[in-house]
Write an enzyme that holds these catalytic residues in place. Structure first.
Site, PDB file in Angstrom:
ATOM      1  N   CYS A  99       0.440  -1.477  -0.242  1.00  0.00           N
ATOM      2  CA  CYS A  99      -0.092   0.051   0.500  1.00  0.00           C
ATOM      3  C   CYS A  99       0.303   1.007   0.267  1.00  0.00           C
ATOM      4  O   CYS A  99       0.385   2.544   0.050  1.00  0.00           O
ATOM      5  CB  CYS A  99      -0.792  -0.142   1.186  1.00  0.00           C
ATOM      6  N   HIS A 392      -9.622   2.788  -1.896  1.00  0.00           N
ATOM      7  CA  HIS A 392      -7.656   2.831  -2.121  1.00  0.00           C
ATOM      8  C   HIS A 392      -7.086   1.698  -3.178  1.00  0.00           C
ATOM      9  O   HIS A 392      -6.741   0.743  -2.980  1.00  0.00           O
ATOM     10  CB  HIS A 392      -7.398   2.064  -0.200  1.00  0.00           C
ATOM     11  N   CYS A 422       0.489   2.520   6.604  1.00  0.00           N
ATOM     12  CA  CYS A 422       0.735   1.371   6.755  1.00  0.00           C
ATOM     13  C   CYS A 422       1.091   0.222   5.462  1.00  0.00           C
ATOM     14  O   CYS A 422       0.112   1.263   3.995  1.00  0.00           O
ATOM     15  CB  CYS A 422      -0.447   1.089   7.702  1.00  0.00           C
TER      16      CYS A 422
END
Length: 436
Positions: A99, A392, A422
């Protein structure tokens, strides 16, 4: 305060971010259904170059990432160069840091700028959760390799006879950590229990995220940084993100059942970020190169930090680990920040990181630091909403956060902004941005 590490070239130039752009973000299997990641990447980079009016030959490097890999286009960066009319001699390579992938892409271009090997480059990322690399079972894959080497039909038929019906079933991409078998939502549940994050707190943060994102669109704050996407069959363009709930209430969130720990959990689909399709890219240059071209930068990259922790327990603590390091390298404290943008993978993860940033005990006993990083001022935090609302697309989120934060800093007259996330594998990323 530890060592300050200025991000400048050998000539003393700062690293300028001159522009950024993204596609609207679309929930899985909606507007971008059937559009592969590489096409999303070409879409945003092509539009970014057209809007900037920067000659293609000025861009010397493109670093781009994807998390859900396309086997047919493993070096997505090079495919974007070849598919957007950029100079064929443009250096291009791909990166992946879960990510935090576009954080990594930005850092790599910045390092090339500081080394003096380039003066301008593009960084970004894209992902599609709608076009997935569907695999085959291990047994079928094993047999297919042997079949390819078999010389006679009887040998091939004998190999195929070993297969059972279940061996022929397609295998979707794994959603769990390779090393632990834990899903991201399982880790979010761990964190909710470890740090006492309630269902009500998670739902409230998710509701806040959607409200602020909806208001940002309503106020026209995102129009400059989000392109209109024209997609086959070209009947209906996608203008805005389609995940944002503009009219939801807290009561709506309370209706959903836990998604991971069905009996005792608090993490739901509504207080988590959804699977999403989209792409984002930014143009970086040395400060002097931007001046030569008559460009006014959105802002500058002041510092960055990447960290890693164990994956078995509460692994989504990247912001709590990477933020103090990025601030230290920038020569700043939390109180000196104008804006704080934290990736909202899950409301539980976000609230746990906020809690630990202000924890003296965590700073001393875990980080080995004398004092807590600092309390997160709610008036500075995710002021335009976050990933729970926007969605996302894994590799695109970091560049979205960077672009969005720089635009908001400029609207506020400048200052410093922190963007942090994160990532799977216990990874963390943080960057400090500056706008004038």
């Amino acid at each position: 305060m530890g060592q300050v590490l200025p991000l400048v070239t050998r000539q003393g130039d700062r690293i300028a971010i001159v522009s950024g752009l993204r596609t609207p973000f679309a929930r899985q299997a909606t507007a971008f259904h059937g559009i592969p990641t590489v096409d999303l990447g070409k879409m945003v980079v092509g539009e970014l170059l057209a809007r900037s009016e920067i000659p293609a030959e000025v861009i010397e490097q493109l670093v781009f990432g994807q998390v859900v890999q396309m086997p047919e286009a493993p070096n997505i960066a090079r495919e974007i160069v070849l598919g957007t009319g950029m100079n064929v001699h443009t250096d291009a390579y791909s990166v992946s840091r879960a990510c935090a992938t576009s954080f990594q892409a930005v850092a790599n271009v910045a390092e090339s700028l500081m080394a003096g090997t380039i003066r301008a480059g593009i960084a970004g990322g894209a992902d599609s959760s709608s076009v997935l690399p569907i695999g085959v079972s291990k047994k079928l894959a094993y047999v297919l390799v042997d079949v390819n080497k078999a010389r006679t039909m009887s040998q091939r038929l004998k190999l195929f006879s070993r297969l059972r019906l279940r061996d022929l079933m397609p295998v979707p991409p794994a959603v769990a950590e390779y090393s632990t078998g834990l899903r991201m939502g399982d880790t979010a549940e761990q964190m909710a229990k470890t740090y006492g994050i309630t269902r009500e707190q998670q739902d409230a943060l998710a509701h806040r995220s959607h409200q602020r994102a909806a208001q940002a669109w309503s106020d026209g704050k995102l129009k400059e940084e989000v392109m209109t996407a024209f997609i086959p069959p070209y009947k209906q363009p996608l203008v805005e993100d389609n995940n944002i709930r503009g009219n939801s209430s807290l009561a709506d969130y309370a209706k959903l059942r836990p998604a991971f720990d069905r009996k005792h959990g608090t993490v739901t689909a509504a207080n988590s970020t959804p699977l999403t399709d989209g792409a984002t890219a930014v143009i970086l240059m040395t400060e002097s190169r931007a001046k030569e071209l008559g460009l006014v930068p959105l802002g500058y990259l002041r510092s960055y930090a990447f960290t890693a922790i164990d994956v078995w327990q509460d692994m989504l603590l990247g912001p709590a680990w990477s933020t103090p390091l990025a601030l230290e390298r920038a020569g700043l404290t939390m109180s000196e920040l104008t804006l704080i943008d934290m990736h909202e993978a899950f409301a539980a993860q976000t609230l746990a990181n906020i809690q630990l940033l202000g924890s003296e005990r965590f700073a001393r006993e875990v980080l080995g630091r004398a004092h807590a990083t600092g309390e997160v001022d709610d008036s500075k935090f995710n002021v335009l909403g976050g990933s729970i609302a926007y969605g996302h697309p894994f590799a695109a989120t970091g560049a979205r956060m960077i672009t969005q934060t720089l635009h908001e800093l400029r609207r506020r007259g400048g200052g410093f902004g922190l963007v942090t996330a994160c990532a799977a594998g216990g990874l963390g990323a943080a960057m400090v941005l500056e706008a004038e």
